[in-house]
Write an enzyme that holds these catalytic residues in place. Structure first.
Site: not given
Lengths: 197, 225
Positions: A102, A105-107
């Site tokens: 991702c 962000c941090s999906c």
């Protein structure tokens, strides 16, 4: 890094300031904070994803369902939840290797893998794996064959991806439960093969 | 131009360091930040897009220098202040008080019903899928160009594919449109697509070590090629 006991550093003080103010204002439920944390520390983690992979290795029809409708197939094993509502499974083979990131962000697919590791959320991984994926994978200990097509999947919207790693050779005699032990978190992100630590 | 988070393809970053046997959280404050965020999101004080947008508002130097959950503290504060439930002065004053008396215990209050609702959402999910009557604008195999328009507010179109051409490879559902929801302008769902971009189309002739990139894209980010 491990666990730090750091009650007086700035982030800790700031967090306690926010928590104490929200409690006093009657906005924050302390029991909800506790339960959310323990759920992701104790209940939801990569063992869920490993069960999905081991089932797909053991049951060809299940694998077909997983690749056609991952959310439904994962739910067959009683696994569902936040950040896993719309799942896609990507099959790694001797011809194609998939890796997930991702960049924004941090999906990450929480119900099958838990919360993401630090490296997955790091600027280094997010910036580099889209532009120099083979170099990043080599640094992480995964050398691909030159003939393998590499595909990078950026989780930029609401699909959450899990990789179905290739079943290791020589595992024909293993039970589904034994197979589960070969499936690492990193193999389901696509930065490692199954059966290696 | 892009916000600090939009770093796909950024050069000059070092090795990816893995931590062996990494714990889920590295300290007690990380646990609390995560839990407070989930609980206040669950109360509807802000939405997930506003939460992400608050991370993106961090200037790039502190963004790169701060840890993951330090960025969460920053956006949690911003969003709580915008929701009007706490002020920056209050947080500053309480932080100073706690630094002088670090042994002070944080108070507790419980809401069993809300707790059950939140845990139900965690285990059951809260899909951003929405009904949409409008027909899909693209089909599998369509060649599409990703928007090149600069967006300085919240966006989910990575800079590295802006203005680039790719091919639709998967049709997804209609999802809440993040730019709109982050701005407080409603969900305005749009169809979503997975688009494959060839490495040389994204990175140019120096892309020999790159690979095709699959990016998930809302419909208004795309035009037919």
């Amino acid at each position: 890094m491990g666990e730090h006991d750091d009650t007086v550093n700035y982030p800790s003080l700031r967090t306690r300031a926010i928590e104490s103010l929200l409690v006093e204002k009657g906005i924050l439920a302390s029991d909800a904070v506790d339960r959310v944390v323990s759920t992701y520390e104790e209940d939801i983690g990569p063992l869920n994803g490993a069960r999905v992979v081991a089932r797909a290795w053991s049951d060809g029809e299940y694998k077909t369902r997983l690749l056609e409708n991952a959310t439904g197939a994962i739910a067959e094993l009683g696994i569902s939840g936040m950040q896993g509502e719309n799942m896609v499974a990507l099959e790694n083979t001797s011809e194609v290797h998939n890796v997930v990131v991702c960049t924004l962000c941090s999906c990450y697919p929480w119900p099958v893998l838990g919360l993401p590791p630090y490296w997955y959320k790091s600027p280094e991984y997010r910036a580099r794996v889209v532009v120099e994926p083979r170099a990043v994978l080599e640094e992480l200990g995964l050398e691909l064959d030159d003939s393998q097509e590499l595909r990078v999947w950026d989780s930029s919207a609401d699909i959450r991806y899990m990789v179905l790693p290739e079943r290791p050779a020589g595992t024909d005699d293993l039970s589904e439960e034994e197979l589960t032990e070969l499936v690492t978190r990193d193999s389901m992100i696509g930065v490692a093969r199954a059966g290696t630590s | 131009m892009a916000r600090a988070h939009d770093i796909g393809g950024l050069k000059g970053l070092g090795r990816v360091e893995m931590e062996q046997d990494e714990p889920v959280f590295h300290s007690e404050w990380e646990r609390r930040v995560f839990g407070i965020t989930m609980a206040t999101l669950g109360k509807g004080l802000f939405n997930i897009e506003q939460f992400r947008s608050g991370v993106e508002e961090i200037p790039i130097v502190p963004y790169l220098e701060s840890s993951y959950y330090e960025r969460w503290i920053a956006t949690l504060e911003r969003n709580l202040i915008r929701a009007g439930v706490v002020s920056e002065d209050e947080i500053d004053a309480r932080t100073t008080e706690l630094s002088h008396r670090p042994e002070t215990e944080v108070g507790r209050r419980e809401e069993p019903e809300f707790c059950e609702m939140l845990l139900g959402a965690i285990h059951g999910g809260m899909s951003p899928e929405r009904e949409l009557d409008a027909p899909k604008g693209f089909e599998i195999g369509d060649r599409v160009v990703a928007s090149g328009t600069e967006v300085l507010t919240h966006t989910r179109l990575p800079r590295y594919v802006r203005g680039k051409t790719g091919v639709v490879v998967r049709l997804d559902k209609a999802f809440v449109f993040p730019e709109s929801n982050a701005a407080g302008d409603g969900e305005n769902p749009e169809w979503c697509y997975c688009v494959r971009f060839e490495a040389e189309d994204v990175w140019g002739p120096n892309a020999e070590n790159a690979a095709p990139v699959y990016v998930d894209v809302w419909e208004s980010y795309l035009v037919a090629a």
